[in-house]
Write a protein that holds these residues in place. Structure first.
Motif, PDB file in Angstrom:
ATOM      1  N   LYS A 437       0.827  -1.202   0.000  1.00 30.03           N
ATOM      2  CA  LYS A 437       0.000   0.000   0.000  1.00 30.03           C
ATOM      3  C   LYS A 437       0.868   1.260   0.000  1.00 30.03           C
ATOM      4  N   ALA A 438       2.008   1.209   0.710  1.00 28.66           N
ATOM      5  CA  ALA A 438       2.892   2.368   0.828  1.00 28.66           C
ATOM      6  C   ALA A 438       3.663   2.642  -0.464  1.00 28.66           C
ATOM      7  N   GLU A 439       3.733   1.657  -1.362  1.00 26.50           N
ATOM      8  CA  GLU A 439       4.450   1.862  -2.627  1.00 26.50           C
ATOM      9  C   GLU A 439       3.894   3.047  -3.401  1.00 26.50           C
ATOM     10  N   LYS A 440       2.610   3.281  -3.293  1.00 29.58           N
ATOM     11  CA  LYS A 440       1.941   4.310  -4.092  1.00 29.58           C
ATOM     12  C   LYS A 440       2.106   5.701  -3.500  1.00 29.58           C
ATOM     13  N   ILE A 441       2.688   5.785  -2.293  1.00 32.46           N
ATOM     14  CA  ILE A 441       2.879   7.085  -1.649  1.00 32.46           C
ATOM     15  C   ILE A 441       4.206   7.675  -2.109  1.00 32.46           C
TER      16      ILE A 441
END
Length: 454
Positions: A437-441
């Motif tokens: 999920k954090a990859e997209k931040i």
């Protein structure tokens, strides 16, 4: 474009691959020869064997916790290839001590050498990953990381098998010879000069604290390191359990323990290659959560098989009765099953399949996470980032090794202790899911864990 396997033809990669391969091989040849010697020749109870296996694992890991910060600083401050040559020269001296311990059947001396190999691996570890983005193009980093990981586990396989089958005196000669070949291979690693000048902090505790603080505030690094740490806790727990599990649950000789550890090693190597193909060179945790959840399914099946293996009416009791052999309670040390004998027991192939799939899914889980460590930060910081990861990993692994001993001392059987691994699989899956999920931040918008929206 060079394929990941094609990197093995490149001078910028092949000497590094050979050097780290031989180092991992020697670590496991020596460690397993020593553990099997103690398990089958010195101790005679599952509790003592589990404790010694945990002690050996713990003292090998302890230097990672103590010296990784210093190792990361040195690796980012000096030519990485030059440091590798110094480390490999030190390995020759360490293995001379270990060989002496083997010849004298001196367990304390062997443990001293094991600590030395832990220190050796502590200083080598940050470099073997950090040098990859310095010598590779960006699209080659995942492939190079996967090959290093695969090579490491093939080396573990070979070292594990050798540690189980070689005569102790032959093993003594082998560890010294392999160390010398590794040093020669390191001489061909291309220069990797430092990209930054650091003031080195030799206070290992202060340096460790500062390094972890400076690394863990980046959300995706925090999540990647936590996921990797839980994975290596799983590996540490399995490494502690395998020798007593094989002897006391599967009632088999040490060559079977070598096969178990070997299958685990080669499986991770296969998983490393598979995930590189699936991701096509892109660094992503996309497949990590599902990989470790699949791993939990095979852990559960392995537990079911192991817990019923020697029970009345179970596979082993049935096999013994069918072959006119005495029941388990009447078996002596000389009656332990060899590998080919074990394979004749119904369910043995299921055990090996479960182990292989646990390892393959584990390899698919962990390789992209290491690639995160070396691509999320600037190349001048990669060694320290890997070092911070190693500190946290080692703390988790020591805790896992101590914890599993506590579980068995509390009266939990070796087979039931496998359930600890199942719990850890779910923890790994959660961390990997958060990482994906954090990859997209975007990097600049990441927050400390628990400070989203601050």
């Amino acid at each position: 474009m060079i394929t990941s396997v094609g990197l093995l033809r490149e001078r910028r990669f092949l000497p590094l691959f050979v050097t780290q391969f031989l180092g991992a091989f020697n670590d496991n040849l020596f460690k397993n020869a020593m553990v099997f010697f103690a398990t089958y020749e010195i101790f005679n109870s599952a509790e003592q064997e589990t404790q010694f296996s945990a002690i050996a694992t713990g003292i090998f890991i302890l230097p990672f916790f103590l010296f990784s910060a210093l190792a990361g600083q040195l690796a980012d401050s000096f030519d990485k290839a030059r440091i590798m040559r110094i480390i490999k020269a030190a390995e020759v001296l360490i293995m001379l001590v270990g060989a002496t311990g083997i010849f004298l059947s001196n367990l304390p001396l062997m443990l001293v050498a094991l600590v030395g190999m832990g220190v050796h691996s502590t200083f080598f570890g940050p470099i073997k990953y950090a040098i990859i983005p310095q010598h590779m193009q960006s699209h080659e980093v995942l492939g190079g990381t996967g090959l290093v990981e695969a090579g490491t586990y093939i080396a573990i396989l070979c070292g594990t098998i050798a540690g189980g089958v070689l005569d102790p005196h032959m093993a003594a000669f082998a560890v010294v010879g392999v160390a010398m070949i590794g040093w020669l291979a390191s001489l061909n690693i291309p220069p990797a000069p430092p990209l930054i000048t650091l003031k080195i902090d030799y206070n290992i505790f202060r340096a460790s604290y500062r390094l972890i603080s400076a690394t863990m505030h980046i959300r995706r690094l925090f999540l990647a390191i936590m996921a990797i740490s839980v994975f290596w806790t799983i590996a540490a727990v399995l490494a502690v359990l395998f020798p007593p599990l094989v002897k006391n649950v599967f009632h088999a000789q040490k060559d079977v323990a070598s096969v178990f550890l070997g299958i685990f090693s080669i499986g991770i190597a296969i998983g490393s290659v598979i995930i590189n193909r699936l991701l096509k060179g892109n660094v992503s945790a996309r497949y990590s959560p599902i990989s470790v959840l699949a791993m939990s399914v095979f852990v559960l099946d392995f537990y079911w098989t192991a817990s019923g293996w020697g029970a009345p009416g179970g596979p082993l009791q049935t096999h013994l009765a069918a072959n006119g052999l005495p029941p388990i309670a009447a078996l002596g040390e000389g009656d332990l099953l060899k590998t080919m004998e074990l394979l004749e027991v119904a369910g043995a192939w299921r055990v090996l399949f479960d182990l292989g799939m646990i390892a393959i899914t584990g390899g698919m889980f962990v390789v992209p996470l290491y690639a995160f460590l070396t691509t999320t930060v600037d190349k001048s910081q990669t060694s320290r980032t890997v070092a911070a990861n190693n500190i946290v990993n080692s703390a988790f692994m020591v805790a896992g090794s101590v914890g599993i001993v506590g579980v068995t001392k509390a009266g939990v059987s070796v087979s039931n202790a496998i359930l600890v691994v199942l719990v850890l699989c779910f923890a790994s899956a959660f961390a990997a899911w958060r990482l994906y999920k954090a990859e997209k931040i975007p990097h600049g918008e990441e927050h400390l864990p628990g400070e989203e929206g601050a």
